[in-house]
Write a protein that holds these residues in place. Structure first.
Motif, PDB file in Angstrom:
ATOM      1  N   ASP A  93      -4.315  -7.121   5.476  1.00 20.72           N
ATOM      2  CA  ASP A  93      -4.233  -5.674   5.263  1.00 20.72           C
ATOM      3  C   ASP A  93      -4.039  -5.332   3.787  1.00 20.72           C
ATOM      4  O   ASP A  93      -3.526  -4.276   3.450  1.00 20.72           O
ATOM      5  CB  ASP A  93      -3.080  -5.081   6.082  1.00 20.72           C
ATOM      6  N   GLY A  94      -4.448  -6.227   2.899  1.00 24.79           N
ATOM      7  CA  GLY A  94      -4.305  -5.958   1.468  1.00 24.79           C
ATOM      8  C   GLY A  94      -5.539  -6.403   0.712  1.00 24.79           C
ATOM      9  O   GLY A  94      -6.583  -6.739   1.295  1.00 24.79           O
ATOM     10  N   THR A 100      -2.106 -11.694   5.796  1.00 24.30           N
ATOM     11  CA  THR A 100      -1.846 -10.507   6.611  1.00 24.30           C
ATOM     12  C   THR A 100      -3.109  -9.741   6.948  1.00 24.30           C
ATOM     13  O   THR A 100      -3.191  -9.053   7.963  1.00 24.30           O
ATOM     14  CB  THR A 100      -0.859  -9.577   5.891  1.00 24.30           C
ATOM     15  N   LEU A 142      -0.499  -2.412  -1.089  1.00 25.70           N
ATOM     16  CA  LEU A 142      -1.490  -3.290  -0.465  1.00 25.70           C
ATOM     17  C   LEU A 142      -1.955  -4.384  -1.410  1.00 25.70           C
ATOM     18  O   LEU A 142      -2.599  -5.346  -0.974  1.00 25.70           O
ATOM     19  CB  LEU A 142      -2.704  -2.478  -0.004  1.00 25.70           C
ATOM     20  N   CYS A 143      -1.628  -4.239  -2.687  1.00 25.18           N
ATOM     21  CA  CYS A 143      -2.155  -5.152  -3.710  1.00 25.18           C
ATOM     22  C   CYS A 143      -1.105  -6.130  -4.193  1.00 25.18           C
ATOM     23  O   CYS A 143      -1.379  -7.316  -4.353  1.00 25.18           O
ATOM     24  CB  CYS A 143      -2.715  -4.333  -4.870  1.00 25.18           C
ATOM     25  N   THR A 144       0.097  -5.666  -4.455  1.00 24.95           N
ATOM     26  CA  THR A 144       1.122  -6.528  -5.025  1.00 24.95           C
ATOM     27  C   THR A 144       2.496  -5.984  -4.673  1.00 24.95           C
ATOM     28  O   THR A 144       2.672  -4.782  -4.421  1.00 24.95           O
ATOM     29  CB  THR A 144       0.973  -6.623  -6.553  1.00 24.95           C
ATOM     30  N   ALA A 189      -7.222  -9.091  -1.342  1.00 25.73           N
ATOM     31  CA  ALA A 189      -7.197 -10.501  -1.708  1.00 25.73           C
ATOM     32  C   ALA A 189      -8.021 -10.718  -2.975  1.00 25.73           C
ATOM     33  O   ALA A 189      -8.618  -9.785  -3.513  1.00 25.73           O
ATOM     34  CB  ALA A 189      -7.731 -11.351  -0.553  1.00 25.73           C
ATOM     35  N   ARG A 247      -0.389  -6.424 -10.760  1.00 29.85           N
ATOM     36  CA  ARG A 247      -1.106  -7.489 -10.037  1.00 29.85           C
ATOM     37  C   ARG A 247      -1.554  -8.574 -11.023  1.00 29.85           C
ATOM     38  O   ARG A 247      -2.014  -8.285 -12.132  1.00 29.85           O
ATOM     39  CB  ARG A 247      -2.318  -6.920  -9.314  1.00 29.85           C
ATOM     40  N   ARG A 260      -0.646 -13.763   0.229  1.00 30.21           N
ATOM     41  CA  ARG A 260      -0.053 -12.904   1.260  1.00 30.21           C
ATOM     42  C   ARG A 260      -1.065 -11.901   1.786  1.00 30.21           C
ATOM     43  O   ARG A 260      -1.129 -11.642   2.986  1.00 30.21           O
ATOM     44  CB  ARG A 260       1.155 -12.171   0.667  1.00 30.21           C
ATOM     45  N   GLN A 261      -1.879 -11.348   0.897  1.00 28.58           N
ATOM     46  CA  GLN A 261      -2.852 -10.342   1.321  1.00 28.58           C
ATOM     47  C   GLN A 261      -3.884 -10.951   2.267  1.00 28.58           C
ATOM     48  O   GLN A 261      -4.315 -10.311   3.226  1.00 28.58           O
ATOM     49  CB  GLN A 261      -3.538  -9.728   0.098  1.00 28.58           C
ATOM     50  N   ARG A 262      -4.297 -12.191   1.982  1.00 29.67           N
ATOM     51  CA  ARG A 262      -5.294 -12.831   2.842  1.00 29.67           C
ATOM     52  C   ARG A 262      -4.696 -13.192   4.204  1.00 29.67           C
ATOM     53  O   ARG A 262      -5.357 -13.063   5.243  1.00 29.67           O
ATOM     54  CB  ARG A 262      -5.838 -14.086   2.154  1.00 29.67           C
TER      55      ARG A 262
END
Length: 537
Positions: free
Chosen positions: A364-365, A362, A418-420, A367, A425, A358-360
């Protein structure tokens, strides 16, 4: 006489002039018994089969070409008054080719002859791609499938044991199954007809089991049995009824789609659906040389990566392994990159799939690449400097290593959102060797030199178009994956000799056409112009 009528020669004549024939009869010794009546030359039959697919001829047309065309007689070393052979011999020869791995052996022999002639070499650059193939069957609805399968089983019984049908088949059966099933788009009473067809099938299967107990079912009866299992069930009251969605239907990878081709499968890829197979084609792509097809694989529809190990094994047997193998993302994975390099010394050139977290997605988090992995100390450091609490190599996650951070560290972190989305995490990654290989491949994809190298992979699309549109490979001529593979191997050999035979000899007087006036103007003013009609986007 062949030279007088064809001063520049033909592809058939080139086979004899340049290669002294693609095969010799001794190459086929193991395919034939040593006693009995002498047969026709297998080397000649193999050559005719290749020329047949080169020119898109039927069996009758190929036999007529052997009888009438002088370049065919020249290629086969026949006398002018030779009457040729009956067209059914070609079908018998293909049946022999479909046994075991003889089709691949035929390709082995052809490539060995091309290699002896210096027309193909190993440890160069090759590329692979796949395309879909439609089986030689109609796409049937569920009702059509059951009705046609019952009809095929009745045909088989009438041919082999007609006494089974005595007392079973009456006028109603004759009306339902007396001809091929072709229904309109909206047939009348489909549910009742489907239930009636299931009842008829169950009764026919019971008759066959009672008449021939303990014997293996014939192909049509086996297809009927599988169709009954896949589309019908007996409910709690002991009544036979069609399966519904709630009862569970077999997956498309195992569901029969025709009683005449038990290996063809329904497949959906993106917006395309078809019933049939996949063909994986590998060819050389070295600069300054003719591209030669070195491998063809015909498979049931699966992931492209499943076919890659078999391609390398066959290329190794032919001593034609490439130094660089260009493939698209469907064939690549970190494990396959590593296996090809370690087992075959082949460098895979293709994009490894990117991180789909999800972070990659979007952007904005944090990865996975934002974390520092210390394999020596067996710990992972997050972007805020926190160190992981454990390092697990779980069998269920093999080959991945699973690292989970402590809730005490992730809970008060101001950037946790932003992480989990959970309490802590979790980071998954491959073993050290594969992780480094993955990181190196993703870094290479940003290199312009790597991108220029990988761009040459797209040329295989032209080969697939040549096979499909130029030689009608999209539609299989025969039933079953083995016979379809024979068609594809013969087509690949035909494309090879066609490409090689059209090359100008070294002493040729051919010169390319001079530029037009406007093209000369562009050249004089140092303005770029396309040199080939396929060039550009």
């Amino acid at each position: 006489m062949a030279r007088a009528s064809n001063p520049k020669g033909t592809t058939a004549m080139w086979v004899r002039d340049r290669l002294d024939g693609l095969w010799h009869d001794e190459d086929f010794d193991a395919w034939y018994p040593r006693d009995g009546r002498p047969g026709l030359s297998p080397a000649q039959l193999a050559t005719v089969s290749v020329l047949q697919f080169l020119l898109n001829l039927s069996d009758r047309q190929a036999a007529e070409a052997v009888r009438c065309r002088i370049d065919f007689k020249y290629a086969l070393a026949l006398e002018l008054d030779d009457p040729g052979f009956h067209h059914s011999v070609l079908s018998d020869f293909r049946d022999r080719l479909a046994q075991d791995d003889r089709a691949d052996t035929l390709l082995d022999l052809a490539l060995a002859r091309l290699k002896e002639a210096g027309l193909v070499k190993a440890r160069g650059r090759q590329r692979t791609d796949s395309t879909y193939l439609r089986a030689a069957v109609r796409e049937l609805t569920r009702l059509e499938l059951v009705l046609e399968t019952v009809r095929a089983a009745l045909e088989e019984c009438a041919r082999t044991a007609p006494e089974i049908l005595d007392g079973l088949v009456d006028e109603d059966w004759a009306l339902r199954y007396g001809r091929q099933v072709r229904l309109v788009s909206q047939p009348s009473h489909p549910a009742a007809r489907l239930k009636q067809a299931g009842t008829d099938a169950a009764e026919l299967l019971g008759r066959v089991r009672g008449h021939c107990p303990g014997t293996a079912p014939r192909p049509a009866m086996e297809a009927l049995r599988q169709i009954m299992v896949q589309h019908f069930l007996v409910d709690a009251r002991g009544r036979l009824r069609p399966r519904a969605e709630k009862d569970g239907l077999p997956p498309t990878g195992r569901r029969l789609e025709s009683p005449y081709d038990l290996e063809a499968r329904y497949t959906r890829r993106g917006h395309r659906t078809w019933v049939g197979y996949l063909a994986h084609t590998t060819e050389t792509c070295d600069e300054g040389s003719v591209n030669v097809i070195t491998d063809v694989a015909t498979t049931v529809p699966t992931g492209d990566s499943v076919a890659l190990p078999g391609i390398h094994i066959r290329l190794k047997r032919r001593r034609l392994l490439p130094a660089e193998h260009l493939v698209d993302s469907g064939y690549t994975s970190v494990v396959l990159h590593d296996t090809a390099a370690r087992a075959h010394r082949v460098t895979m050139v293709g994009p490894v799939k990117t991180d789909n977290s999800r972070q990659r997605k979007t952007g904005d988090g944090f990865a996975r690449e934002n974390f520092i992995i210390d394999f020596d100390r067996r710990e992972v450091i997050c972007p805020n400097g926190q160190v992981s609490g454990n390092w697990n190599e779980l069998p269920a996650m093999a080959p991945y290593t699973v690292v989970r951070f402590d809730k005490r560290h992730c809970g008060p972190c101001p950037e946790r959102s932003l992480c989990t989305s959970g309490a802590a995490r979790t980071v998954n990654f491959l073993p050290r060797r594969l992780h480094e290989l993955q990181a190196r491949n993703r870094a290479d994809q940003q290199d312009p030199q790597w991108q220029r190298l990988y761009a040459s992979r797209s040329g295989v699309e032209g080969t697939m178009n040549e096979l499909v549109n130029g030689h009608r490979m999209r539609r299989c001529r025969y039933h079953g994956v083995a016979k379809a593979h024979v068609q594809h191997v013969l087509t690949a050999i035909a494309v090879n000799i066609e490409r090689l035979s059209t090359q100008e000899p070294e002493d040729s007087t051919y010169r390319p056409r001079s530029p037009t006036a406007f093209q000369q103007y562009l050249d004089d003013n140092e303005l770029p112009r396309p040199r080939w009609w396929r060039q550009g986007k």
